[in-house]
Design a protein around this motif. Structure first.
Motif, mmCIF file in Angstrom:
data_model
loop_
_atom_site.group_PDB
_atom_site.id
_atom_site.type_symbol
_atom_site.label_atom_id
_atom_site.label_comp_id
_atom_site.label_asym_id
_atom_site.label_seq_id
_atom_site.Cartn_x
_atom_site.Cartn_y
_atom_site.Cartn_z
ATOM 1 N N ASN A 213 -56.361 28.052 -47.802
ATOM 2 C CA ASN A 213 -55.866 28.293 -46.450
ATOM 3 C C ASN A 213 -55.343 27.002 -45.820
ATOM 4 O O ASN A 213 -55.952 25.939 -45.963
ATOM 5 C CB ASN A 213 -56.977 28.868 -45.569
ATOM 6 N N CYS B 282 -46.244 31.738 -47.623
ATOM 7 C CA CYS B 282 -46.415 33.185 -47.722
ATOM 8 C C CYS B 282 -45.542 33.933 -46.726
ATOM 9 O O CYS B 282 -45.137 35.073 -46.987
ATOM 10 C CB CYS B 282 -47.886 33.546 -47.515
ATOM 11 N N SER C 168 -58.033 32.332 -48.972
ATOM 12 C CA SER C 168 -57.491 33.598 -48.492
ATOM 13 C C SER C 168 -58.233 34.765 -49.117
ATOM 14 O O SER C 168 -59.096 34.596 -49.987
ATOM 15 C CB SER C 168 -56.008 33.692 -48.854
ATOM 16 N N THR D 229 -43.433 41.968 -58.467
ATOM 17 C CA THR D 229 -43.233 40.523 -58.382
ATOM 18 C C THR D 229 -42.596 40.035 -59.674
ATOM 19 O O THR D 229 -43.029 40.440 -60.761
ATOM 20 C CB THR D 229 -44.575 39.805 -58.176
ATOM 21 N N PHE E 109 -55.083 32.021 -52.336
ATOM 22 C CA PHE E 109 -54.500 30.754 -51.902
ATOM 23 C C PHE E 109 -55.572 29.920 -51.201
ATOM 24 O O PHE E 109 -56.561 30.465 -50.689
ATOM 25 C CB PHE E 109 -53.380 30.988 -50.884
ATOM 26 N N THR F 111 -49.548 26.733 -46.778
ATOM 27 C CA THR F 111 -49.580 27.986 -47.543
ATOM 28 C C THR F 111 -49.211 29.166 -46.650
ATOM 29 O O THR F 111 -48.610 30.138 -47.124
ATOM 30 C CB THR F 111 -50.959 28.217 -48.182
ATOM 31 N N TRP G 180 -38.470 29.124 -51.439
ATOM 32 C CA TRP G 180 -39.125 28.765 -50.184
ATOM 33 C C TRP G 180 -38.106 28.207 -49.202
ATOM 34 O O TRP G 180 -37.915 27.004 -49.090
ATOM 35 C CB TRP G 180 -40.217 27.740 -50.473
ATOM 36 N N MET H 234 -45.372 37.149 -51.628
ATOM 37 C CA MET H 234 -46.582 36.425 -51.235
ATOM 38 C C MET H 234 -47.068 36.815 -49.836
ATOM 39 O O MET H 234 -48.142 36.379 -49.411
ATOM 40 C CB MET H 234 -46.348 34.911 -51.308
ATOM 41 N N MET H 235 -46.314 37.639 -49.150
ATOM 42 C CA MET H 235 -46.675 38.017 -47.779
ATOM 43 C C MET H 235 -48.020 38.746 -47.662
ATOM 44 O O MET H 235 -48.689 38.620 -46.629
ATOM 45 C CB MET H 235 -45.568 38.858 -47.157
ATOM 46 N N TRP I 267 -50.800 37.961 -48.606
ATOM 47 C CA TRP I 267 -51.866 36.984 -48.373
ATOM 48 C C TRP I 267 -51.776 36.345 -46.971
ATOM 49 O O TRP I 267 -52.717 35.692 -46.537
ATOM 50 C CB TRP I 267 -51.813 35.870 -49.415
ATOM 51 N N ALA I 268 -50.634 36.523 -46.286
ATOM 52 C CA ALA I 268 -50.372 35.753 -45.066
ATOM 53 C C ALA I 268 -51.374 36.041 -43.946
ATOM 54 O O ALA I 268 -51.831 35.116 -43.263
ATOM 55 C CB ALA I 268 -48.946 36.016 -44.585
ATOM 56 N N ARG J 180 -52.540 29.658 -56.953
ATOM 57 C CA ARG J 180 -53.536 30.679 -56.605
ATOM 58 C C ARG J 180 -54.644 30.662 -57.654
ATOM 59 O O ARG J 180 -54.360 30.664 -58.850
ATOM 60 C CB ARG J 180 -52.887 32.071 -56.566
#
Length: 661
Positions: free
Chosen positions: A404, A412, A436, A247, A402, A408, A509, A418-419, A421-422, A528
């Protein structure tokens, strides 16, 4: 009635364009005002950040009984009746109300990039259990009363007793706990950063102070200067030791803008020697770059005569850290001051390499003082990476969560890093979970890639200005049982989050709800939240912070004479520890056979592992060194890890990384 003459700046002060407060107000009045459309964008974008993305909103509503979302709705309804200053003041106050130094409204032009200052520094000290305040520094650029010098004890501020003046200013600050608010309230008496604060209301400050039992008065003018410090930009490198960081490091930031700006401004106003050293090292590195190109290693300068006399260790990163040997009533120890984790050149790797060099080569094994007072944080990886260098234990980086919600989840799903956490955010639709899953920002293997470098006892000194990534460093220090924490305040600043700028979020984004902010305004949000590990696993850092094992009330001798009593207190703690040494020297290689000379003190046995597999177990430890031969795998990098034990207790490790022969 005769009033003291107001202070002035000397001719040739070197601070660029400086205005008095009346001059600055006149300058502001000449600038374009926000349109109603621009105000609407600011309020709506603030609502998106606070209501949909702000991870601490439930905590802040509960702990501080605030409702920033409703206040933003009311501001949207009423803003047409407000002048520009009142609009900015209300929007600032809404952000301040959540008491989170990560979540800010950053003022637009003509305020941004400016600092208001008096030219003196005031610090608190303990006088027999009673707080008092002293002038600790006077800028050499200031012309004022001759009696106003370091050591003057301030009793009244604009007619108010100092205790009341400090407390009143503290109530206007966003610190997460009382010690943090008081520390920032004291700082705001003499310095205001017009990124997150409006200018002072008054044109000057009247001081009453005592020197040698005599009462004096002085009138200090508020000045406003442009600040050259910009801590927003720069892409951090992810090479060498940091190549495992997938990241971008500029998305893994936890920093208090104001504390970092304060540090740099104080250096300009009050530390000419530090500025000179920074320029000296910068010139040396510029010459190296010109000679050897972009691959030139950072230059470690030869110490000056004054540095040698003061036991100061010259370093290639003088803006980020200082190092020296300190003599206390309990012996001589190493001292490492980590001023920041937010390198202004964004060169995290150079910072880490310099810390490793200092720990390995410069400090005695008897003990090390790590001082992080006033460190407002920065790159999370820089803070968490350093922990491994001080302990034989494996480091567990703090997990981050994160809040929820649909917004968000959208974020994500749109940003690759950030995926992870999705899925848990999506599951919250069914489970009703507020947060999350927790996933660490720093990869665990990366923050253990070097292992322990310094093996002696370590004590950490903290204060209420330690914030964000520095809070994470202090929490990790405690949670991994590295050593004792000695605090000059009852708590750290308690900033437990990864912060992102509105503009940075907008840029990554695609299809998100964020719009460009007008007039150069900026916003930041705690995206976060971070959680502690070890015996404190699951406890949030935000608002709670890190409490020290013991407290030291700063004395007048500390404030005026280089922290003398504080260092003695730290030395006393270190003197109860056990100095240790663990060294591994390559003696020879023959094919896949590697012979090492292992030296260990205050240990009874050693274990040797190659790529995680045991090769020699229970080797008797020797202070004079003993040879051990191990086998390396062919055609692959090898990690040789040596662990030292004292009667079965792990007390040290050392890692070697060897390229295939």
């Amino acid at each position: 009635m005769v009033f003291p003459q107001p202070s002035k700046l000397i001719t040739g002060h070197g601070l660029g364009t400086v205005r008095t407060m009346p001059e600055f107000r006149a300058f502001v009045d000449q600038q374009p005002k926000l349109t109603s459309e621009q105000r609407s964008v600011l309020v709506e974008q603030a609502r998106v950040l606070v209501e949909d993305l702000y991870v601490h909103l439930p905590l802040k509503r509960a702990m501080h009984a605030v409702d920033p979302v409703q206040r933003l709705r009311l501001l949207a309804h009423r803003m047409g009746t407000l002048d520009d200053r009142t609009f900015h003041a209300e929007l600032l106050d809404i952000f301040i109300s959540v008491r989170d130094l990560h979540t800010n409204y950053v003022l637009p032009a003509p305020f941004s990039g400016r600092v208001a200052f008096l030219g003196v520094l005031v610090e608190r000290f303990d006088d027999g259990g009673r707080d008092k305040w002293v002038i600790s520094k006077v800028s050499d650029r200031l012309e004022t009363e001759a009696s106003l010098q370091a050591g003057a004890v301030v009793t009244h501020w604009n007619g108010a007793p100092m205790e009341q003046a400090v407390w009143r200013h503290a109530q206007q600050e966003a610190g997460s706990n009382v010690p943090a608010r008081v520390a920032r309230g004291l700082e705001s008496l003499t310095m205001r950063y017009l990124v997150v604060s409006l200018p002072p209301d008054e044109d000057w400050v009247d001081l009453r102070y005592e020197v040698g039992g005599q009462v004096h008065e002085a009138r200090l003018t508020w000045f406003v200067a442009s600040s050259a410090a910009d801590i927003f930009g720069g892409e951090a490198s992810a090479t060498g030791l940091l190549s495992g960081l997938t990241t971008p490091a500029d998305r893994l930031v936890g920093v208090d803008l104001r504390t970092e700006l304060s540090r740099r401004t104080k250096k300009v106003l009050f530390a000419p020697d530090a500025m000179q050293e920074e320029r000296r090292v910068a010139d040396l590195n510029a010459d190296a770059y010109e000679t050897f190109g972009a691959e030139a290693a950072a230059v470690v300068p030869e110490p000056t005569e004054k540095q040698i006399a003061d036991n100061i260790i010259a370093t290639s990163r003088p803006d980020d850290l200082t190092a020296k040997l300190v003599d206390t009533d309990h012996g001589r120890f190493g001292y490492l001051r980590l001023w920041t984790f937010h390198m202004k050149d964004a060169n995290i790797l150079a910072f880490i390499n310099e810390v490793i060099r200092l720990l390995d080569d410069e400090f005695p094994p008897k003990g090390l003082i790590v001082d992080v007072r006033g460190n407002g944080g920065g790159y999370v990886i820089a803070a968490e990476f350093l922990l491994q260098l001080l302990t034989p234990r494996r480091i567990t980086p703090e997990p981050a969560q994160f809040i929820n919600g649909a917004t968000t989840l959208n974020l994500c799903g749109a940003v690759d890093d950030m995926m992870p956490w999705a899925q848990s955010i999506k599951q919250a639709t069914e489970t009703g979970a507020q947060y999350s899953v927790g996933i660490s920002l720093s990869p665990e293997d990366l923050v253990n890639i070097v292992g322990q470098v310094y093996h002696g006892p370590v004590v950490l000194i903290t204060d209420a200005l330690c914030y964000s990534a520095c809070d994470m460093f202090a929490a990790g220090f405690v949670d991994h049982e590295i050593g004792e924490v000695l605090g000059v305040d009852a708590n750290t600043g308690a900033g437990g989050a990864n912060v992102l700028e509105h503009e940075a979020l907008r840029g990554i984004w695609t299809g998100g709800p964020l719009q460009q902010l007008p007039a150069g305004a900026r916003m930041r949000v705690s995206l976060r939240r971070t959680l502690r590990v070890g015996v404190n696993a699951g406890q949030p850092v935000e608002d709670l912070g890190v409490r020290p094992d013991s407290e030291h009330a700063m004395t007048l001798d500390d404030v005026l004479n280089g922290n003398r009593d504080l260092l003695n207190a730290a030395g006393k703690i270190l003197s109860a520890g056990t100095p240790r040494v663990l060294e591994a020297e390559v003696v020879s290689t023959a094919g896949q056979s590697l012979t090492l000379k292992l030296t260990a003190t205050a240990a009874t046995s050693l274990d040797v592992y190659v790529n995680g597999r045991p090769q020699a177990i229970g080797v008797p430890a020797s202070a004079t060194g003993s040879n051990v031969t191990v086998q390396l795998p062919p055609a692959t990098e090898s990690v040789v890890r040596i662990e030292s034990f004292d009667n079965g207790t792990l007390v040290g490790n050392r890692q070697l990384r060897l390229e295939p022969s």
